[in-house]
Every structure is written in structure tokens, then in C-alpha cells.
Design a protein around this motif. Structure first.
Motif, PDB file in Angstrom:
ATOM      1  N   GLN A  21       0.827  -1.207   0.000  1.00 26.71           N
ATOM      2  CA  GLN A  21       0.000   0.000   0.000  1.00 26.71           C
ATOM      3  C   GLN A  21       0.863   1.260   0.000  1.00 26.71           C
ATOM      4  OE1 GLN A  21      -2.348  -1.011   3.444  1.00 26.71           O
ATOM      5  NE2 GLN A  21      -4.108  -1.582   2.165  1.00 26.71           N
ATOM      6  N   GLY A  24       2.635   1.464  -3.497  1.00 27.70           N
ATOM      7  CA  GLY A  24       1.568   1.688  -4.458  1.00 27.70           C
ATOM      8  C   GLY A  24       1.974   1.803  -5.907  1.00 27.70           C
ATOM      9  N   ARG A  72      -6.309  -2.556  -5.313  1.00 30.19           N
ATOM     10  CA  ARG A  72      -6.911  -1.845  -4.172  1.00 30.19           C
ATOM     11  C   ARG A  72      -8.124  -2.602  -3.642  1.00 30.19           C
ATOM     12  NH1 ARG A  72      -5.716   2.820  -6.924  1.00 30.19           N
ATOM     13  NH2 ARG A  72      -7.757   2.839  -7.922  1.00 30.19           N
ATOM     14  N   GLU A  76      -8.503  -4.486   0.143  1.00 30.76           N
ATOM     15  CA  GLU A  76      -9.557  -4.114   1.088  1.00 30.76           C
ATOM     16  C   GLU A  76     -10.191  -5.329   1.761  1.00 30.76           C
ATOM     17  OE1 GLU A  76     -12.257  -1.648  -1.088  1.00 30.76           O
ATOM     18  OE2 GLU A  76     -10.809  -0.004  -1.233  1.00 30.76           O
TER      19      GLU A  76
END
Length: 102
Positions: A21, A24, A72, A76
Motif C-alpha cells: 500500500q 503503491g 486496491r 480491502e
């Protein structure tokens, strides 16, 4: 000593996810694939079926067009997969991802 024997593994996975993350956009599709595959391998070694399935699916998406959005969405669901105790949870998580991505 921790009451949950997977505490250390969850911590390692959390660190790997945080790194993905954080880095990225700077990660290439091959880097994303390799990092998610390392998470998949760790999950497989420790019997984390839902996480292994999610990570396997994510490694495949990492190499396809639109991989940033897909990545993404997959990330999650990591917490759900980490907390899973059933292989049916993997199917549920992957179905939720399919609906979301299509």
C-alpha cells in the motif's frame, strides 16, 4: 506467549500488505505479483485458506490491465481473509470481488 499461534504470521502479512500500500504506484505489475505471491505462500504454509485464495486471485489480477484498481479492491478484503476460519469464506470474498470489479 500469544494465545493465537498465527499472531506472528498475521503480523508478517500485515507488514507486507502495508508495504504494498505504501509503495503503491511505484511497484510494477511483476513486483505486485511477486509480493502477493509471497503472501499467498505464507498463507498456504499456515493453512489460511481464504487468504491463500484471495492472494492467488490477486497475483493473477496484478498482471492484467486495470491492475491498480483491482489491487486496491483485493487489499480491502485482506482483513476479512485473515480472520477467516472456513474455505467457504474464500468463495464469499472472491464473489464479492467479482461483483465489485465487473
Amino acid at each position: 506467549m500469544a494465545s493465537d499461534p498465527l499472531t506472528l504470521v498475521r503480523s508478517q502479512i500485515g507488514a507486507r500488505v502495508a508495504e504494498i500500500q505504501q509503495l503503491g504506484q511505484r511497484l510494477s505489475p511483476l513486483d505486485l505479483h511477486a509480493r502477493m505471491d509471497s503472501i499467498r505462500q505464507l498463507a498456504a504454509e499456515h493453512g489460511m485458506v481464504a487468504l491463500e485464495g484471495l492472494a492467488r486471485y490477486t497475483t493473477q489480477l496484478a498482471l492484467l490491465p486495470g491492475h491498480r484498481v483491482a489491487m486496491r479492491s483485493c487489499l480491502e478484503h485482506i482483513d476479512e481473509a485473515l480472520d477467516s476460519r472456513s474455505s467457504r469464506d474464500c468463495t464469499t470474498i472472491l464473489a464479492a470481488l467479482a461483483v465489485r470489479l465487473h
